[in-house]
Write a protein that holds these residues in place. Structure first.
Motif, PDB file in Angstrom:
ATOM      1  N   GLU A  14      37.256  49.499  42.617  1.00 16.50           N
ATOM      2  CA  GLU A  14      37.474  48.821  44.005  1.00 16.50           C
ATOM      3  C   GLU A  14      38.315  49.852  44.675  1.00 16.50           C
ATOM      4  OE1 GLU A  14      36.122  46.242  44.706  1.00 16.50           O
ATOM      5  OE2 GLU A  14      35.768  45.185  42.949  1.00 16.50           O
ATOM      6  N   LYS A  55      43.403  42.124  49.251  1.00 18.36           N
ATOM      7  CA  LYS A  55      44.004  40.990  50.044  1.00 18.36           C
ATOM      8  C   LYS A  55      45.387  40.593  49.421  1.00 18.36           C
ATOM      9  CE  LYS A  55      43.817  36.684  52.424  1.00 18.36           C
ATOM     10  NZ  LYS A  55      42.698  35.517  52.812  1.00 18.36           N
ATOM     11  N   GLN A 103      40.833  47.302  50.320  1.00 18.01           N
ATOM     12  CA  GLN A 103      40.282  45.972  50.478  1.00 18.01           C
ATOM     13  C   GLN A 103      41.032  45.052  49.720  1.00 18.01           C
ATOM     14  OE1 GLN A 103      36.238  46.443  49.450  1.00 18.01           O
ATOM     15  NE2 GLN A 103      35.975  48.222  51.079  1.00 18.01           N
ATOM     16  N   GLU A 153      42.671  39.132  44.587  1.00 18.54           N
ATOM     17  CA  GLU A 153      41.811  38.648  45.622  1.00 18.54           C
ATOM     18  C   GLU A 153      41.564  39.903  46.885  1.00 18.54           C
ATOM     19  OE1 GLU A 153      41.775  35.129  49.294  1.00 18.54           O
ATOM     20  OE2 GLU A 153      43.246  35.085  47.611  1.00 18.54           O
ATOM     21  N   PHE A 154      40.324  39.804  47.316  1.00 22.65           N
ATOM     22  CA  PHE A 154      39.824  40.882  48.309  1.00 22.65           C
ATOM     23  C   PHE A 154      39.535  40.231  49.833  1.00 22.65           C
ATOM     24  CE2 PHE A 154      38.655  42.286  43.996  1.00 22.65           C
ATOM     25  CZ  PHE A 154      39.304  43.659  43.921  1.00 22.65           C
ATOM     26  N   GLN A 155      39.555  41.194  50.582  1.00 24.54           N
ATOM     27  CA  GLN A 155      39.355  40.857  51.907  1.00 24.54           C
ATOM     28  C   GLN A 155      37.891  39.724  52.406  1.00 24.54           C
ATOM     29  OE1 GLN A 155      41.448  41.330  54.112  1.00 24.54           O
ATOM     30  NE2 GLN A 155      42.905  42.786  53.056  1.00 24.54           N
ATOM     31  N   ASP A 156      36.919  40.042  51.428  1.00 21.02           N
ATOM     32  CA  ASP A 156      36.100  39.168  51.794  1.00 21.02           C
ATOM     33  C   ASP A 156      36.034  37.733  51.165  1.00 21.02           C
ATOM     34  OD1 ASP A 156      35.677  39.612  49.103  1.00 21.02           O
ATOM     35  OD2 ASP A 156      33.626  40.562  49.189  1.00 21.02           O
ATOM     36  N   GLY A 157      37.229  37.430  50.478  1.00 21.13           N
ATOM     37  CA  GLY A 157      37.480  36.374  49.943  1.00 21.13           C
ATOM     38  C   GLY A 157      37.040  36.011  48.427  1.00 21.13           C
ATOM     39  N   SER A 158      36.515  37.062  47.992  1.00 19.70           N
ATOM     40  CA  SER A 158      36.051  36.945  46.396  1.00 19.70           C
ATOM     41  C   SER A 158      37.343  37.288  45.651  1.00 19.70           C
ATOM     42  CB  SER A 158      35.004  38.236  46.355  1.00 19.70           C
ATOM     43  OG  SER A 158      35.620  39.579  46.425  1.00 19.70           O
TER      44      SER A 158
END
Length: 383
Positions: free
Chosen positions: A158, A164, A162, A246-251
């Protein structure tokens, strides 16, 4: 072949590390070992693995060994084991409890050993210094900890930019179902009865006060170079989800597994590979997972850890030393469980530990020792 130097061989992490070595005799060889006061176990382990250098806790613990390793003892002995060097691809597995594990980590890095770290205090007290040394000597540091191992696995491949938040899970410890009022009467034996994990006494108490989780937040900051405001904690009583990212896209990525420390130990030793551990398989059909808010009001030690982390410098040494002293007093039944928090709070908010510049390793160790000694003296405990 990886050549291992195992500090704390007789403890919980140490014995489980040796289980991994037994399962993979062609991959790992134990070169150095430190042992504690369980001399019967120490003798068995020394004769089984035949390390070239052995450190005993005290001089009077030294017993006759049927072959001729280098024998040493005490804090200086730990440093001798850490400095010992014969091969390429050497790893120090630091399973010591307390700040005694800090200086051996430093010495091992300076001999270009890679570090598999279970000793929380190394990064809590001197994470910034350790990271500088890791860069300077171009060695690897990997965590032996279910939470940080989980994060390490979730972050593979990763882009750190990115991220979060990191989400560190907490079992809640021995008293997760008790109110603050009920904690006034708990005993040492009650506190040592952890519902999910078999651990040493000090870390089990830290789990009950949630200082253990505070330490893990500080460790995560240094291990993954993540700001404290992006590191969150959450209650998860089953201890199946060991942490999440948790990543920026909500995943959200999570790592799951049974409550067995051989999994993160094996991952650190075999990184980036997953190797056979012979632990119980996780039965997904039986899972019933719960998550809830982790309150700093319910667990003040978590608040103390965040405060010390934001202050930095000597405050991290003071946090660790006051906690070590308080836990020692509780285990000796000199104080009640809730007095652990009072002792730490009294020390951690003092202004005298503020500094305008970065504190040296020597100053941190010195101040920590003084804090520890003074607290024990106040309660009549003789060192």
């Amino acid at each position: 072949m990886k050549y291992l130097y195992l500090l704390g061989a007789c403890g919980s992490i140490g014995t489980q590390t040796l289980d991994i070595v037994r399962n993979h005799p062609t991959e790992y060889t134990v070169i150095g070992m430190s042992v504690g006061s369980n001399l019967d176990l120490a003798k068995k382990l020394i004769m089984e693995f035949k390390p070239k250098i052995v450190c005993f806790r005290k001089m009077e613990h030294i017993f006759s060994i049927e072959y001729n390793p280098i024998v040493t003892y005490g804090d200086e002995g730990l440093l001798q084991v850490a400095r010992y060097h014969q091969f390429e691809n050497e790893w120090l597995v630091n399973a010591l409890v307390g700040v005694a594990g800090l200086e051996p980590t430093v010495e091992a890095i300076k001999t270009r050993k890679h570090i598999a770290l279970a000793n929380k205090e190394t990064l809590v007290v001197a994470g910034d210094i350790i990271q500088q040394l890791i860069q300077e000597y171009q060695v690897t540091l990997l965590p032996i900890d279910s939470e940080h191992s989980a994060i390490l696995q979730c972050l593979r491949g990763e882009d750190d930019r990115q991220i979060k938040k990191l989400i560190i899970t907490a079992s809640g410890g021995s008293f997760r179902n008790k109110s603050r009022e009920e904690l006034e009467e708990v005993t040492v034996q009650d506190a040592l009865n952890h519902p999910n994990w078999q651990m040493g006494s000090k870390i089990t108490i830290d789990s009950a006060t949630m200082m253990n989780k505070g330490f893990e937040v500080i460790e995560a900051h240094y291990l993954f170079q993540i700001d404290y405001d992006k590191i969150h904690t959450i209650l998860h009583p089953e201890s199946i989800v060991h942490s999440m990212v948790e990543f920026q896209d909500g995943s959200v990525k999570a790592q799951l597994g049974v409550s067995d420390m051989r999994i993160p130990i094996a991952y650190a030793l075999a990184y980036p590979n997953h190797t056979e551990t012979k632990v119980q398989e996780l039965n997904l059909l039986d899972l019933n997972l719960h998550f809830s808010f982790l309150s700093k009001k319910r667990y003040p030690c978590l608040e103390f850890a965040y405060y010390a982390a934001q202050k930095g410098g000597l405050y991290l040494a003071v946090l660790n030393a006051s906690n070590e002293a308080a836990v020692h007093l509780f285990l000796k039944e000199k104080i009640s469980f809730l007095e652990i928090e009072h002792i730490i709070k009294k020390e951690i908010y003092k202004k005298e530990y503020e500094r305008d510049s970065i504190c040296s390793l020597e100053e941190r160790i010195s101040v920590g020792r003084e804090v520890y000694k003074n607290i024990l003296k106040e309660y009549g405990e003789i060192l």
